[in-house]
Design a protein around this motif. Sequence first.
Motif, short mmCIF file in Angstrom:
data_model
loop_
_atom_site.label_atom_id
_atom_site.label_comp_id
_atom_site.label_asym_id
_atom_site.label_seq_id
_atom_site.Cartn_x
_atom_site.Cartn_y
_atom_site.Cartn_z
N ILE A 133 -29.83 -1.78 -43.26
CA ILE A 133 -30.01 -2.70 -42.36
C ILE A 133 -31.23 -2.68 -41.85
O ILE A 133 -32.04 -1.40 -41.72
CB ILE A 133 -29.03 -2.58 -41.09
CG1 ILE A 133 -29.23 -3.60 -39.93
CG2 ILE A 133 -29.15 -1.05 -40.44
CD1 ILE A 133 -28.65 -3.70 -38.73
N GLY A 134 -32.04 -3.84 -41.99
CA GLY A 134 -33.52 -3.88 -41.49
C GLY A 134 -33.63 -4.02 -39.87
O GLY A 134 -32.56 -4.01 -39.36
N SER A 135 -34.91 -3.82 -39.37
CA SER A 135 -35.02 -3.61 -38.22
C SER A 135 -34.87 -4.75 -37.22
O SER A 135 -34.77 -4.85 -35.99
CB SER A 135 -36.69 -3.14 -37.96
OG SER A 135 -37.30 -4.09 -38.26
N GLY A 136 -34.99 -6.15 -38.03
CA GLY A 136 -34.84 -7.24 -37.37
C GLY A 136 -33.37 -7.83 -37.40
O GLY A 136 -32.96 -8.94 -37.43
N GLU A 137 -32.27 -7.22 -37.97
CA GLU A 137 -31.09 -7.70 -38.53
C GLU A 137 -29.76 -7.48 -37.65
O GLU A 137 -29.80 -6.42 -36.91
CB GLU A 137 -30.82 -6.99 -39.78
CG GLU A 137 -31.46 -7.85 -41.16
CD GLU A 137 -30.95 -7.27 -42.70
OE1 GLU A 137 -30.57 -8.30 -43.37
OE2 GLU A 137 -30.72 -6.26 -42.72
N PHE B 103 -18.76 -12.04 -28.11
CA PHE B 103 -19.68 -12.36 -29.00
C PHE B 103 -21.12 -12.93 -28.80
O PHE B 103 -22.37 -12.61 -29.07
CB PHE B 103 -19.08 -13.38 -29.96
CG PHE B 103 -18.01 -12.54 -31.07
CD1 PHE B 103 -18.66 -11.72 -31.77
CD2 PHE B 103 -16.74 -12.96 -30.73
CE1 PHE B 103 -17.70 -10.81 -32.67
CE2 PHE B 103 -15.86 -12.20 -31.56
CZ PHE B 103 -16.21 -11.25 -32.48
N LYS B 104 -21.14 -13.61 -27.47
CA LYS B 104 -22.20 -14.03 -26.93
C LYS B 104 -23.03 -12.96 -26.13
O LYS B 104 -24.30 -13.29 -26.61
CB LYS B 104 -21.78 -15.19 -25.72
CG LYS B 104 -23.18 -15.86 -25.01
CD LYS B 104 -22.67 -16.60 -23.84
CE LYS B 104 -23.84 -17.20 -23.30
NZ LYS B 104 -23.52 -18.23 -22.12
N VAL B 105 -22.63 -11.99 -25.82
CA VAL B 105 -23.28 -10.87 -25.40
C VAL B 105 -24.11 -10.10 -26.49
O VAL B 105 -25.13 -9.73 -26.44
CB VAL B 105 -22.27 -9.99 -24.46
CG1 VAL B 105 -23.16 -8.70 -24.25
CG2 VAL B 105 -22.23 -10.71 -23.11
N ILE B 106 -23.04 -10.15 -27.46
CA ILE B 106 -23.48 -9.32 -28.71
C ILE B 106 -24.74 -9.65 -29.51
O ILE B 106 -25.67 -9.30 -29.82
CB ILE B 106 -22.35 -8.89 -29.91
CG1 ILE B 106 -21.39 -7.94 -29.19
CG2 ILE B 106 -23.04 -8.43 -31.18
CD1 ILE B 106 -20.15 -7.76 -29.95
N LEU B 107 -24.56 -11.17 -29.39
CA LEU B 107 -25.70 -12.06 -29.93
C LEU B 107 -26.78 -11.90 -29.01
O LEU B 107 -27.92 -11.68 -29.49
CB LEU B 107 -25.30 -13.43 -30.18
CG LEU B 107 -26.28 -14.54 -31.09
CD1 LEU B 107 -26.60 -13.76 -32.36
CD2 LEU B 107 -25.70 -15.57 -30.98
N GLU B 108 -26.73 -11.95 -27.83
CA GLU B 108 -27.80 -11.64 -26.85
C GLU B 108 -28.46 -10.26 -27.13
O GLU B 108 -29.73 -10.16 -27.02
CB GLU B 108 -27.37 -12.09 -25.48
CG GLU B 108 -28.53 -11.87 -24.52
CD GLU B 108 -28.00 -12.30 -23.12
OE1 GLU B 108 -28.07 -11.13 -22.30
OE2 GLU B 108 -27.52 -13.17 -22.84
N ILE B 109 -27.78 -9.27 -26.89
CA ILE B 109 -28.26 -7.90 -27.29
C ILE B 109 -29.25 -7.73 -28.63
O ILE B 109 -30.28 -7.20 -28.46
CB ILE B 109 -27.18 -6.92 -27.52
CG1 ILE B 109 -26.41 -6.71 -25.95
CG2 ILE B 109 -27.56 -5.46 -27.87
CD1 ILE B 109 -25.08 -6.02 -26.27
N HIS B 110 -28.73 -8.46 -29.54
CA HIS B 110 -29.62 -8.52 -30.92
C HIS B 110 -30.73 -9.23 -30.51
O HIS B 110 -31.98 -8.77 -30.96
CB HIS B 110 -28.60 -9.19 -31.87
CG HIS B 110 -29.34 -9.18 -33.28
ND1 HIS B 110 -30.00 -8.30 -33.70
CD2 HIS B 110 -29.51 -10.60 -33.93
CE1 HIS B 110 -30.66 -8.61 -34.79
NE2 HIS B 110 -30.42 -10.02 -34.87
N GLN B 111 -30.59 -10.50 -30.11
CA GLN B 111 -31.69 -11.63 -30.15
C GLN B 111 -32.69 -11.19 -28.96
O GLN B 111 -33.94 -10.75 -29.09
CB GLN B 111 -31.38 -12.96 -30.09
CG GLN B 111 -30.64 -13.44 -31.40
CD GLN B 111 -29.87 -14.59 -31.32
OE1 GLN B 111 -29.94 -15.23 -30.27
NE2 GLN B 111 -29.79 -15.01 -32.55
#
Length: 239
Positions: free
Chosen positions: A27-31, A178-186
């Motif tokens: 996994i890369g740093s932005g993935e 899932f919305k929160v997980i995406l927000e954590i990532h982005q």
Amino acid sequence: MSDMLKVDKISTYYGKVQALHEVSLEIGSGEMISIIGSNGAGKSTLMKSIMGIVQPKSGTITYDGKDITKMKASKVVYNGISYVPEGRAIFPEMTVRDNLEMGAFSRKYSGDEMEQHIEDMYQIFPRLKERQKQLAGSLSGGEQQMLAVCRGLMSDPRLIMFDEPSLGLAPVIVEEMFKVILEIHQARNIPVILVEQNAFMALKISDRCYVLENGVITLSGKSEELLESDEIRKSYLGG
């Protein structure tokens, strides 16, 4: 993009039973990557192997250029990896707030910093603030999952792993999760490894995906391409 975490041909056993067979991923740093597969495929074992909860018999795990293959779980956390396990594993006899504070054990926060981090968690899931003095074991399943996610974030991780975050949740809570997980990532710019039974949602929000079956990676690729794969549709997306 350089690899933040690289798993290279690890094989993990429970006694004489082999659970993982030379599994490799990166996994890369932005993935955000997802890992899908049927029950018993070895997905949770893979997460536990990365965390040092179980140790591979062979192969290597490298994180940020450091070999963590034989590292204890507590030290893995200190090095910046956080894990939200399947089944939540909250402390039921402790309050919501106490659970959050336990998530920060690896960080030497000042009193003000602790308050700020806890307040940040309440911003993600306001229901936790309403229930901050309530015993965690008395929360609904969805609220317990919210608490598990926020407890995982309290260590200010550089990489976070979620193991079946939607398991047993009502559809409306699944969507929120899932919305929160995406927000954590982005928004928080945290790389994410997502193990998830809901293959459609996992593929929809991740950059790349690995398919794990019987302890073996059988397929990998860009998530958007796997969404269109006939093999994936038949096996995991209901046709």
